[in-house]
Design a protein around this motif. Structure first.
Motif, PDB file in Angstrom:
ATOM      1  N   ASP A 346     -80.126 -18.791  17.340  1.00  0.00           N
ATOM      2  CA  ASP A 346     -79.028 -18.918  18.287  1.00  0.00           C
ATOM      3  C   ASP A 346     -78.829 -20.387  18.630  1.00  0.00           C
ATOM      4  N   VAL A 347     -77.621 -20.712  19.060  1.00  0.00           N
ATOM      5  CA  VAL A 347     -77.255 -22.073  19.446  1.00  0.00           C
ATOM      6  C   VAL A 347     -76.542 -22.004  20.786  1.00  0.00           C
ATOM      7  N   CYS A 348     -77.033 -22.756  21.750  1.00  0.00           N
ATOM      8  CA  CYS A 348     -76.410 -22.825  23.069  1.00  0.00           C
ATOM      9  C   CYS A 348     -75.964 -24.260  23.324  1.00  0.00           C
ATOM     10  N   ILE A 349     -74.692 -24.457  23.615  1.00  0.00           N
ATOM     11  CA  ILE A 349     -74.154 -25.798  23.858  1.00  0.00           C
ATOM     12  C   ILE A 349     -73.747 -25.924  25.322  1.00  0.00           C
ATOM     13  N   SER A 350     -74.180 -27.001  25.938  1.00  0.00           N
ATOM     14  CA  SER A 350     -73.800 -27.329  27.309  1.00  0.00           C
ATOM     15  C   SER A 350     -73.345 -28.784  27.331  1.00  0.00           C
ATOM     16  N   PRO A 351     -72.728 -29.236  28.430  1.00  0.00           N
ATOM     17  CA  PRO A 351     -72.302 -30.640  28.490  1.00  0.00           C
ATOM     18  C   PRO A 351     -73.447 -31.626  28.317  1.00  0.00           C
ATOM     19  N   SER A 352     -74.670 -31.202  28.661  1.00  0.00           N
ATOM     20  CA  SER A 352     -75.786 -32.144  28.611  1.00  0.00           C
ATOM     21  C   SER A 352     -76.570 -32.100  27.305  1.00  0.00           C
ATOM     22  N   GLY A 353     -76.353 -31.053  26.482  1.00  0.00           N
ATOM     23  CA  GLY A 353     -77.138 -30.993  25.265  1.00  0.00           C
ATOM     24  C   GLY A 353     -76.898 -29.743  24.427  1.00  0.00           C
ATOM     25  N   VAL A 354     -77.631 -29.668  23.317  1.00  0.00           N
ATOM     26  CA  VAL A 354     -77.577 -28.531  22.396  1.00  0.00           C
ATOM     27  C   VAL A 354     -78.973 -27.925  22.311  1.00  0.00           C
ATOM     28  N   THR A 355     -79.065 -26.596  22.472  1.00  0.00           N
ATOM     29  CA  THR A 355     -80.346 -25.900  22.372  1.00  0.00           C
ATOM     30  C   THR A 355     -80.293 -24.954  21.179  1.00  0.00           C
ATOM     31  N   VAL A 356     -81.327 -25.022  20.353  1.00  0.00           N
ATOM     32  CA  VAL A 356     -81.413 -24.183  19.155  1.00  0.00           C
ATOM     33  C   VAL A 356     -82.706 -23.384  19.225  1.00  0.00           C
ATOM     34  N   ILE A 357     -82.643 -22.116  18.835  1.00  0.00           N
ATOM     35  CA  ILE A 357     -83.853 -21.290  18.736  1.00  0.00           C
ATOM     36  C   ILE A 357     -83.855 -20.565  17.398  1.00  0.00           C
ATOM     37  N   LEU A 412     -91.869 -18.562  17.182  1.00  0.00           N
ATOM     38  CA  LEU A 412     -90.602 -19.007  17.780  1.00  0.00           C
ATOM     39  C   LEU A 412     -90.593 -20.521  17.848  1.00  0.00           C
ATOM     40  N   LEU A 413     -89.475 -21.121  17.521  1.00  0.00           N
ATOM     41  CA  LEU A 413     -89.296 -22.558  17.697  1.00  0.00           C
ATOM     42  C   LEU A 413     -87.981 -22.812  18.408  1.00  0.00           C
ATOM     43  N   ALA A 414     -88.072 -23.532  19.520  1.00  0.00           N
ATOM     44  CA  ALA A 414     -86.885 -23.901  20.284  1.00  0.00           C
ATOM     45  C   ALA A 414     -86.792 -25.422  20.330  1.00  0.00           C
ATOM     46  N   ALA A 415     -85.605 -25.928  20.097  1.00  0.00           N
ATOM     47  CA  ALA A 415     -85.377 -27.379  20.113  1.00  0.00           C
ATOM     48  C   ALA A 415     -84.159 -27.675  20.974  1.00  0.00           C
ATOM     49  N   GLN A 416     -84.238 -28.799  21.696  1.00  0.00           N
ATOM     50  CA  GLN A 416     -83.140 -29.188  22.582  1.00  0.00           C
ATOM     51  C   GLN A 416     -82.818 -30.654  22.343  1.00  0.00           C
ATOM     52  N   LEU A 417     -81.575 -30.918  21.997  1.00  0.00           N
ATOM     53  CA  LEU A 417     -81.107 -32.280  21.761  1.00  0.00           C
ATOM     54  C   LEU A 417     -80.143 -32.664  22.870  1.00  0.00           C
ATOM     55  N   SER A 418     -80.499 -33.713  23.645  1.00  0.00           N
ATOM     56  CA  SER A 418     -79.628 -34.138  24.735  1.00  0.00           C
ATOM     57  C   SER A 418     -78.491 -35.000  24.183  1.00  0.00           C
ATOM     58  N   SER A 419     -77.471 -35.162  24.974  1.00  0.00           N
ATOM     59  CA  SER A 419     -76.332 -35.983  24.543  1.00  0.00           C
ATOM     60  C   SER A 419     -76.729 -37.438  24.367  1.00  0.00           C
TER      61      SER A 419
END
Length: 534
Positions: A346-357, A412-419
């Motif tokens: 899954d991919v979750c996008i917010s104004p502050s970053g992108v989260t991938v699981i 499970l692997l979750a990654a978060q990339l900030s803007s």
């Protein structure tokens, strides 16, 4: 002069799997066999290839042709690419517990043909009337698709033939005695109770395949002394086993009993009537088996439809294959090895970053898919509520440990990339992710336990440099552990090579397919590539 209709031989497959048998009529050429829903003979077994084989008719002959299946196609124990089929040939699809019998013959049963020949020499009007009733019964039974209809039709015609007062059909039940399946009296009313039936006769007919046909039980020594017959003043007693062909070519087994009785003496049981009754019971046994096969086939079809719905729902829950935002691009793909799988991304996008699981639940099939949906929903809810990666996976771990108690777990692997370009990773026992930057791949081997194993497990963040142009590749072991024909694994090294391509995801999936010889995957395959664009 009487004309004779020419009946084209019926071509069919008798499919035997997991103790069940069903008959599929081969109505066209080519006729496809496989696991896919659109196959003419669909077999819901993951070991069968989606398109496993084809039946082809040429110049009155019939051939089976392997369609490049993973486990091969065998005829009478010999692996074939193409083989000419004969009646009763045994076809196996390279897996245990599943076989197909090729059937070629007239849809009119041998019992019917014997009766036709016998009545060809009969001239009595009463016997011809019996023949008419028998043929009506056979046609009626052949059109029945519900077991209850088959049984009721048989009883109706049997009562009309014998002039008995009532009739019952008993079916064999595993681990118990004969079970009443249908009852009818000579006025057409259904009978739910079988009081005053000679149960000893029914039991003996079921267990020993003994046959009882008498129009005056008081004159037959084997029946006259039976207590139930004496007490109930029964004069006409008929009990005929319903015999079906067993798995061995020459064996038969008793699947039920046709029972009729009356308190009056029957003068309608001539020798011809005996033959008609036996043939009618034989027709019923055959059609009853076919009706059960149809019911099993309908149940299998419903199961396949439900699985297709589940697969569609699962696909809809997974993120779009490609997602863009101002500073990143994410592409992903998940291919289950069965209708539904235990992998998801899954991919979750917010104004502050992108989260991938990316997650991989232990096991395969429905149980893994159910747990995957739970993990997926929990993670999405946690991230949407603003929870950090560590808090999100900690909540998931505690929930799984409290509900499945270690019976199931998930890597499970979750990654978060900030803007601003900061990359954070939590790895819960998953395949090491690969960062590809400036032409150099780096595997990040740091990590923690899978979720669902230990309630008090702790998790930590992994920080990694991630400049513009860098790529993060996250995959499941269905890709890294894919094997070639020699059992060699694809490995992470080949994934690193694929990351050099412009479309790294497509290149990786194509390379895995080529490496494995395009054989069907034995595990779910999932890959996600996160790229920082600026």
């Amino acid at each position: 002069m009487t004309s004779v209709a020419i009946v084209r031989p019926e071509i069919a497959l008798l499919i035997e799997t997991a103790g069940h048998r069903r008959k599929v009529v081969v109505s066209k050429s080519p006729f496809t066999i496989g696991r896919a829903e659109d196959c003419d003979a669909a077999i819901a077994d993951f070991r069968v290839s989606r398109l496993h084989a084809r039946l082809i008719s040429e110049n009155g002959q019939h051939f089976i042709v392997d369609a490049g299946s993973r486990h091969g196609t065998f005829v009478n124990g010999t692996r074939i690419e193409r083989a000419n089929l004969k009646n009763n040939d045994e076809i196996t699809l390279g897996v245990s517990g599943l076989k197909l019998i090729f059937l070629e013959g007239s849809p009119v049963s041998s019992a019917t043909q014997v009766l036709l020949r016998k009545f060809g020499s009969e001239t009595a009007a009463s016997d011809m009337e019996k023949l008419k009733l028998f043929l009506e019964a056979a046609r009626s039974l052949s059109s029945g698709v519900v077991v209850e209809d088959v049984l009721r039709n048989m009883l109706d015609y049997a009562l009309r033939l014998t002039k008995a007062e009532r009739g019952f059909v008993y079916l064999k039940q595993t681990g118990s005695g004969p079970s009443l399946a249908c009852g009818l009296d000579n006025t057409g009313h259904s009978l739910a109770q079988d009081a005053n039936v000679s149960r000893s006769v029914v039991q003996e007919a079921m267990t020993s395949a003994a046959e009882f046909i008498t129009g005056d039980a008081t004159q037959q020594s084997t029946l006259a002394v039976r207590e139930s017959i004496v007490m109930n003043e029964l004069r006409t007693v008929i009990a005929i086993p319903l015999r079906v062909r067993g798995a061995a070519a020459a064996s038969t087994q008793v699947d039920g009993v046709l029972y009729l009785d009356s308190r009056s003496v029957s003068h309608n049981l001539s020798g011809v009537s005996h033959d008609v009754l036996r043939a009618l019971a034989g027709e019923c046994a055959s059609v009853l088996e076919h009706a059960r096969m149809l019911e099993a086939e309908q149940a299998a079809k419903q199961y396949r439809q439900e699985m297709e719905i589940a697969s569609s729902i699962q696909r809809s829950l997974i993120a779009e294959p490609e997602v863009h935002c101002d500073f990143a691009r994410v592409s992903g793909r998940s291919i289950p090895c069965r209708e539904v799988g235990g992998d998801f991304f899954d991919v979750c996008i917010s104004p502050s970053g992108v989260t991938v699981i990316v997650a991989d639940v232990s096991g395969k099939g429905i149980s893994a898919a159910l747990l995957a949906s739970v993990v997926h929903g929990m993670f999405y809810a946690q991230v949407a509520a603003g929870a950090g990666l560590v808090d999100a996976v900690t909540a998931i771990n505690r929930f799984l440990c409290s509900r499945v108690a270690g019976q199931k777990y998930a890597t499970l692997l979750a990654a978060q990339l900030s803007s601003r370009g900061r990359l954070e990773i939590v790895n819960c026992g998953h395949v090491p992710p690969i960062v590809f930057d400036a032409g150099k791949p780096t595997q990040i081997s740091d990590g923690d336990l899978p979720v669902g194993l230990m309630a008090d497990a702790t998790f930590h963040l992994i920080h990694h440099a991630f400049p513009a142009g860098a790529r993060l590749c996250v995959l499941t072991d269905g890709i890294s552990e894919s094997e070639d024909s020699n059992g060699v694994e694809f490995g992470l090294g080949r994934v690193e090579d694929c990351l050099r391509a412009q479309d790294a995801l497509r290149e990786t999936m194509a390379a895995v397919e080529l490496f494995s010889g395009h054989r069907e995957a034995q595990d779910d395959r999932t890959i996600v590539v996160l790229e920082r664009t600026k």
